[in-house]
Write a protein that holds these residues in place. Structure first.
Motif, mmCIF file in Angstrom:
data_model
loop_
_atom_site.group_PDB
_atom_site.id
_atom_site.type_symbol
_atom_site.label_atom_id
_atom_site.label_comp_id
_atom_site.label_asym_id
_atom_site.label_seq_id
_atom_site.Cartn_x
_atom_site.Cartn_y
_atom_site.Cartn_z
ATOM 1 N N TYR A 186 -74.950 -14.227 -76.896
ATOM 2 C CA TYR A 186 -74.451 -15.565 -76.571
ATOM 3 C C TYR A 186 -75.501 -16.624 -76.927
ATOM 4 O O TYR A 186 -76.703 -16.333 -76.982
ATOM 5 C CB TYR A 186 -74.079 -15.645 -75.085
ATOM 6 C CG TYR A 186 -72.833 -14.851 -74.760
ATOM 7 C CD1 TYR A 186 -71.572 -15.430 -74.898
ATOM 8 C CD2 TYR A 186 -72.916 -13.517 -74.352
ATOM 9 C CE1 TYR A 186 -70.426 -14.700 -74.626
ATOM 10 C CE2 TYR A 186 -71.768 -12.779 -74.087
ATOM 11 C CZ TYR A 186 -70.521 -13.385 -74.222
ATOM 12 O OH TYR A 186 -69.396 -12.656 -73.962
ATOM 13 N N PRO A 187 -75.079 -17.867 -77.157
ATOM 14 C CA PRO A 187 -75.996 -18.904 -77.632
ATOM 15 C C PRO A 187 -76.806 -19.550 -76.503
ATOM 16 O O PRO A 187 -76.684 -20.749 -76.231
ATOM 17 C CB PRO A 187 -75.057 -19.920 -78.293
ATOM 18 C CG PRO A 187 -73.782 -19.795 -77.536
ATOM 19 C CD PRO A 187 -73.665 -18.325 -77.182
ATOM 20 N N HIS A 228 -69.457 -3.342 -75.428
ATOM 21 C CA HIS A 228 -70.179 -4.455 -76.049
ATOM 22 C C HIS A 228 -71.649 -4.437 -75.644
ATOM 23 O O HIS A 228 -72.536 -4.618 -76.492
ATOM 24 C CB HIS A 228 -69.525 -5.778 -75.646
ATOM 25 C CG HIS A 228 -70.104 -6.970 -76.333
ATOM 26 N ND1 HIS A 228 -71.089 -7.742 -75.769
ATOM 27 C CD2 HIS A 228 -69.849 -7.506 -77.554
ATOM 28 C CE1 HIS A 228 -71.412 -8.718 -76.604
ATOM 29 N NE2 HIS A 228 -70.676 -8.604 -77.689
ATOM 30 N N ASP A 229 -71.926 -4.213 -74.368
ATOM 31 C CA ASP A 229 -73.314 -4.179 -73.902
ATOM 32 C C ASP A 229 -74.111 -3.068 -74.576
ATOM 33 O O ASP A 229 -75.287 -3.250 -74.916
ATOM 34 C CB ASP A 229 -73.363 -4.002 -72.384
ATOM 35 C CG ASP A 229 -72.997 -5.276 -71.629
ATOM 36 O OD1 ASP A 229 -72.822 -6.321 -72.279
ATOM 37 O OD2 ASP A 229 -72.891 -5.215 -70.386
ATOM 38 N N ASP A 231 -58.021 -6.479 -73.077
ATOM 39 C CA ASP A 231 -58.983 -7.567 -72.921
ATOM 40 C C ASP A 231 -60.064 -7.436 -73.986
ATOM 41 O O ASP A 231 -60.142 -6.421 -74.686
ATOM 42 C CB ASP A 231 -59.599 -7.552 -71.524
ATOM 43 C CG ASP A 231 -60.196 -8.898 -71.128
ATOM 44 O OD1 ASP A 231 -60.084 -9.864 -71.907
ATOM 45 O OD2 ASP A 231 -60.788 -8.989 -70.032
ATOM 46 N N GLU A 232 -60.901 -8.473 -74.093
ATOM 47 C CA GLU A 232 -61.969 -8.482 -75.094
ATOM 48 C C GLU A 232 -63.308 -8.800 -74.449
ATOM 49 O O GLU A 232 -63.376 -9.296 -73.326
ATOM 50 C CB GLU A 232 -61.680 -9.509 -76.190
ATOM 51 C CG GLU A 232 -61.501 -10.950 -75.712
ATOM 52 C CD GLU A 232 -62.785 -11.652 -75.327
ATOM 53 O OE1 GLU A 232 -63.849 -11.333 -75.881
ATOM 54 O OE2 GLU A 232 -62.727 -12.533 -74.441
ATOM 55 N N SER A 233 -64.360 -8.540 -75.192
ATOM 56 C CA SER A 233 -65.702 -8.949 -74.807
ATOM 57 C C SER A 233 -66.433 -9.417 -76.062
ATOM 58 O O SER A 233 -66.332 -8.771 -77.105
ATOM 59 C CB SER A 233 -66.469 -7.788 -74.165
ATOM 60 O OG SER A 233 -67.767 -8.190 -73.773
ATOM 61 N N GLY A 234 -67.126 -10.545 -75.969
ATOM 62 C CA GLY A 234 -67.921 -11.027 -77.089
ATOM 63 C C GLY A 234 -67.335 -12.189 -77.856
ATOM 64 O O GLY A 234 -67.927 -12.622 -78.851
ATOM 65 N N ASN A 235 -66.205 -12.738 -77.415
ATOM 66 C CA ASN A 235 -65.599 -13.855 -78.141
ATOM 67 C C ASN A 235 -66.557 -15.037 -78.292
ATOM 68 O O ASN A 235 -66.610 -15.679 -79.330
ATOM 69 C CB ASN A 235 -64.336 -14.336 -77.408
ATOM 70 C CG ASN A 235 -63.066 -13.790 -78.027
ATOM 71 O OD1 ASN A 235 -63.116 -12.903 -78.865
ATOM 72 N ND2 ASN A 235 -61.930 -14.291 -77.601
ATOM 73 N N GLY A 236 -67.297 -15.329 -77.225
ATOM 74 C CA GLY A 236 -68.149 -16.510 -77.234
ATOM 75 C C GLY A 236 -69.528 -16.299 -77.807
ATOM 76 O O GLY A 236 -70.364 -17.214 -77.765
ATOM 77 N N CYS A 237 -69.786 -15.134 -78.353
ATOM 78 C CA CYS A 237 -71.105 -14.838 -78.914
ATOM 79 C C CYS A 237 -71.286 -15.508 -80.276
ATOM 80 O O CYS A 237 -70.322 -15.873 -80.942
ATOM 81 C CB CYS A 237 -71.292 -13.329 -79.071
ATOM 82 S SG CYS A 237 -71.308 -12.425 -77.517
ATOM 83 N N VAL A 238 -72.548 -15.627 -80.686
ATOM 84 C CA VAL A 238 -72.853 -16.107 -82.037
ATOM 85 C C VAL A 238 -73.476 -14.994 -82.875
ATOM 86 O O VAL A 238 -73.856 -15.205 -84.022
ATOM 87 C CB VAL A 238 -73.784 -17.335 -81.998
ATOM 88 C CG1 VAL A 238 -73.101 -18.488 -81.282
ATOM 89 C CG2 VAL A 238 -75.121 -17.007 -81.357
#
Length: 208
Positions: free
Chosen positions: A180-181, A158-159, A19-26
Motif C-alpha cells: 500500500y502507498p 496476499h500477505d 472477495d479480494e485483497s490488494g486492490n488499493g496497493c501500488v
C-alpha cells in the motif's frame, strides 16, 4: 449465516462468497478468492469476521481451518500480477479475476448452476458466462459468512505473497506496508525508483 440460510430456504443448495485483497496497493498482485460450504449443517468457524478486523494470528488460524477441511469447504484463489493490472486497470482486473474464480469453483466442484447463488463483496458483480444468480453485497465481508471466509483466504494469500516480495526487494518495506502507498513506501519509491513489482499505472508511479 442468515443470508446463506435465507437463500437455502429459496432452494439454492450452494452459496458462494467472493472477495479480494490488494486492490488499493501500488505494488504486487490483486488476490481474489471464492469460498463455499459443502454441507448445510456446518457449524460456523469461531471468530470469523471481516479479515481487516482480525489479527494476523486469528486470520491464519481460520485460514488453516478452511483450507485443511476439504470435506466441508470449497475454495480457490486467483492471483492477478501487477503487469496484468497495468494492461487494464484495477476494477477491470478485479472483475475478470472474480469471474474466473467463481466459474472455476463451480466447474471444479461440479456445483449445479441452477441451484448455486454467488455473492460478491462490494457494489458490483462480474458478468458471468454461465447462467447463475450473482449479486453484490456492500460490506459483505462483515455480514455474509462465505464472503468473510473468502476475505480471510484472499488476505492471508496476499500477505504470504507480500513476504516473498519483501525478500526480493527489502528496500521498499513490503512486509510492513503490504504494497500500500504509505508515506515510507512512497519515499522509498522516490529514493530507489520502482521495482518490477510496482504498478506503473498507480498514482504514485505515473510518469516515472
Amino acid at each position: 449465516m442468515e443470508p446463506e440460510n435465507q437463500l437455502r430456504r429459496r432452494g439454492f443448495s450452494s452459496i458462494l462468497g467472493s472477495d479480494e485483497s490488494g486492490n488499493g496497493c501500488v505494488a504486487g498482485p490483486i488476490v481474489v478468492s471464492t469460498c463455499a460450504m459443502l454441507r448445510e449443517s456446518l457449524d460456523p468457524i469461531d471468530g470469523v469476521d471481516d479479515s481487516k478486523k482480525l489479527s494476523p494470528d486469528e486470520r491464519r488460524r481460520i485460514f488453516n481451518e478452511i483450507t485443511t477441511n476439504k470435506l466441508d469447504y470449497a475454495w480457490n484463489v486467483v492471483v492477478v500480477e501487477s503487469g496484468i493490472i497495468d494492461e487494464t486497470d484495477v476494477p477491470t482486473a478485479t472483475k475478470e479475476a472474480l469471474k474466473q474464480s467463481i466459474e472455476d469453483l463451480v466447474e471444479e466442484f461440479e456445483l449445479p448452476v441452477a441451484e448455486t447463488y454467488s455473492i460478491v463483496d462490494g457494489h458490483k458483480t462480474p458478468k458471468l458466462s454461465i447462467p447463475m444468480k450473482c449479486r453484490p453485497w456492500v460490506k459483505g465481508d462483515a455480514q455474509v459468512y462465505t464472503i468473510a471466509l473468502a476475505s480471510i483466504i484472499a488476505k492471508c494469500t496476499h500477505d504470504n505473497l507480500v513476504l516473498q516480495m519483501h525478500e526480493r526487494y527489502p528496500q521498499y518495506g513490503f512486509k510492513d506496508n503490504k504494497g500500500y502507498p504509505t508515506r515510507d513506501h512512497v519515499a522509498a519509491i522516490h529514493k530507489h525508483g520502482p521495482c518490477p513489482l510496482h504498478r506503473m499505472t498507480a498514482k504514485p508511479l505515473k510518469g516515472r
